[in-house]
Motif scaffolding. Structure first.
Motif, PDB file in Angstrom:
ATOM      1  N   THR A  37      50.938  22.341  33.496  1.00  0.00           N
ATOM      2  CA  THR A  37      49.594  22.740  33.097  1.00  0.00           C
ATOM      3  C   THR A  37      49.468  24.255  33.206  1.00  0.00           C
ATOM      4  O   THR A  37      49.919  24.846  34.187  1.00  0.00           O
ATOM      5  CB  THR A  37      48.525  22.080  33.992  1.00  0.00           C
ATOM      6  N   TYR A  38      48.862  24.862  32.195  1.00  0.00           N
ATOM      7  CA  TYR A  38      48.610  26.303  32.202  1.00  0.00           C
ATOM      8  C   TYR A  38      47.130  26.559  31.966  1.00  0.00           C
ATOM      9  O   TYR A  38      46.515  25.927  31.107  1.00  0.00           O
ATOM     10  CB  TYR A  38      49.414  27.012  31.116  1.00  0.00           C
ATOM     11  N   ARG A  39      46.585  27.497  32.742  1.00  0.00           N
ATOM     12  CA  ARG A  39      45.207  27.951  32.539  1.00  0.00           C
ATOM     13  C   ARG A  39      45.259  29.285  31.793  1.00  0.00           C
ATOM     14  O   ARG A  39      45.959  30.215  32.199  1.00  0.00           O
ATOM     15  CB  ARG A  39      44.478  28.117  33.875  1.00  0.00           C
ATOM     16  N   LEU A  40      44.497  29.363  30.699  1.00  0.00           N
ATOM     17  CA  LEU A  40      44.550  30.531  29.824  1.00  0.00           C
ATOM     18  C   LEU A  40      43.251  31.329  29.891  1.00  0.00           C
ATOM     19  O   LEU A  40      42.160  30.765  29.903  1.00  0.00           O
ATOM     20  CB  LEU A  40      44.823  30.098  28.386  1.00  0.00           C
ATOM     21  N   TRP A  41      43.409  32.668  29.908  1.00  0.00           N
ATOM     22  CA  TRP A  41      42.283  33.580  30.030  1.00  0.00           C
ATOM     23  C   TRP A  41      42.407  34.701  29.001  1.00  0.00           C
ATOM     24  O   TRP A  41      43.447  34.881  28.381  1.00  0.00           O
ATOM     25  CB  TRP A  41      42.248  34.210  31.432  1.00  0.00           C
ATOM     26  N   ARG A  42      41.316  35.445  28.865  1.00  0.00           N
ATOM     27  CA  ARG A  42      41.319  36.680  28.086  1.00  0.00           C
ATOM     28  C   ARG A  42      40.446  37.693  28.793  1.00  0.00           C
ATOM     29  O   ARG A  42      39.648  37.358  29.673  1.00  0.00           O
ATOM     30  CB  ARG A  42      40.789  36.445  26.667  1.00  0.00           C
ATOM     31  N   LYS A  43      40.595  38.963  28.409  1.00  0.00           N
ATOM     32  CA  LYS A  43      39.742  39.995  28.973  1.00  0.00           C
ATOM     33  C   LYS A  43      38.298  39.810  28.519  1.00  0.00           C
ATOM     34  O   LYS A  43      38.040  39.346  27.413  1.00  0.00           O
ATOM     35  CB  LYS A  43      40.227  41.383  28.547  1.00  0.00           C
ATOM     36  N   ASP A  44      37.372  40.209  29.367  1.00  0.00           N
ATOM     37  CA  ASP A  44      35.969  40.215  28.985  1.00  0.00           C
ATOM     38  C   ASP A  44      35.645  41.561  28.350  1.00  0.00           C
ATOM     39  O   ASP A  44      36.312  42.558  28.603  1.00  0.00           O
ATOM     40  CB  ASP A  44      35.096  39.998  30.227  1.00  0.00           C
TER      41      ASP A  44
END
Length: 320
Positions: A37-44
């Motif tokens: 499982t991978y949790r994905l993010w991006r910059k705000d």
């Protein structure tokens, strides 16, 4: 409302984030294949891509690994295309060659209606790419492959003690960031020693080249001085020599005048460089010369005075 929180990026300004500076990050989604499982993010904040192709092409994806955010160097749009293109090609056409043959046939069959039929085919293809490329298990496989490549490079650096560049992404995956910093220091030390070694080799090479050039120049100068002392024709050939790392090239007559401190007007110096071909020495004097005559150009009368002064100084040196 998307989840926004302070997260620690692995890199800050392209360098390893040693200070642990945090950034506001927006949670995108979680992808899993039943095992990983991978949790994905991006910059705000402001979009990172200046000219996005669509809404999901504005930010670089980051994957959360051991409490750090690792950039995947692609947007969500690019990830979908990366994961879905080949599977879509295989599903629709069987292979890349099959795709090429399909569109060749389409162009041959439809003639002037080609733009419409090609557009429809491309739209169908994009739909299949999006469907297959959005499958979570394909994302997991792509991310795992990318991280495994970084791990491989880190382990290589670990094995050779920092001779190759240590990979911080691989170190993060293995939870070995402290060890990676030590390897990075060892690598920088190795790089510095290699630079110094190369610089020393280059300096030695230049020194040897200078010795060879100056040895040849010395022989040519000695031969020219002998002609001046004993008489004969001295060709005004150009001579190469080095002073330190600076290379010089000048006519031998002018070079000798400089060495024997003969005062030569600038205009005469220019004439010696551009016009003088050779000079004949006889009975301790300049007996004649040949020069390249251009339209309106005349022989430099001041040259005879300078040349005779040079001859006398050379002869006096021998007498001393």
């Amino acid at each position: 409302m998307p989840e926004v929180k302070l997260m620690t990026p692995l890199f800050d300004g392209g360098m390893y984030n040693r200070t642990g500076r945090r950034m506001r990050a927006v949670f995108i989604k979680e992808v899993a294949d039943g095992t990983t499982t991978y949790r994905l993010w991006r910059k705000d904040g402001k979009p990172e891509i200046e000219y996005p192709r669509c809404d999901n092409d504005r930010y670089i994806l980051h994957v959360e690994v051991n409490s750090y955010l690792i950039p995947l160097r692609m947007t969500e749009f690019q990830m979908i295309d990366n994961c879905g293109y080949l599977p879509a090609v295989n599903e629709l056409y069987g292979s890349k060659e099959g795709r090429a043959a399909f569109f060749d046939e389409l162009r041959e069959r439809d003639g002037w209606n080609q733009p419409t039929s090609v557009s429809e085919a491309m739209k169908r293809e994009e739909e299949v790419v999006t469907r297959l490329g959005s499958q979570p298990e394909r994302w997991v496989a792509s991310i795992s492959k990318q991280l495994a490549s970084h791990v491989k490079f880190y382990l290589q650096s670990e094995k050779n003690g920092g001779l190759t560049h240590p990979d911080y992404v691989g170190a993060c995956v293995l939870n070995k960031l402290d060890e990676c910093m030590k390897l990075s220091e060892a690598h920088q030390e190795y790089i510095q020693k290699e630079k110094e070694k190369i610089a020393a080799e280059e300096a030695e090479k230049r020194r040897r080249e200078a010795e060879e050039i100056n040895a040849k120049a010395k022989q040519e100068i000695e031969a020219a001085v002998k002609i001046i002392r004993e008489g004969g024709r001295l060709n005004n050939d150009r001579i190469d020599y080095r002073v330190g790392d600076v290379g010089h090239n000048e006519p031998i007559v002018l070079l000798l005048m400089r060495r024997y401190k003969v005062g030569v007007p600038l205009r005469t110096q220019g004439w010696i460089c551009s016009k003088l071909a050779n000079v004949t020495i006889k009975d301790g004097r300049c007996d004649g010369l040949q020069y390249y005559k251009a339209k309106g150009a005349a022989c430099s009368q001041r040259f005879f005075d300078c040349m005779n002064e040079l001859v006398q100084k050379v002869i006096q040196e021998e007498a001393k």
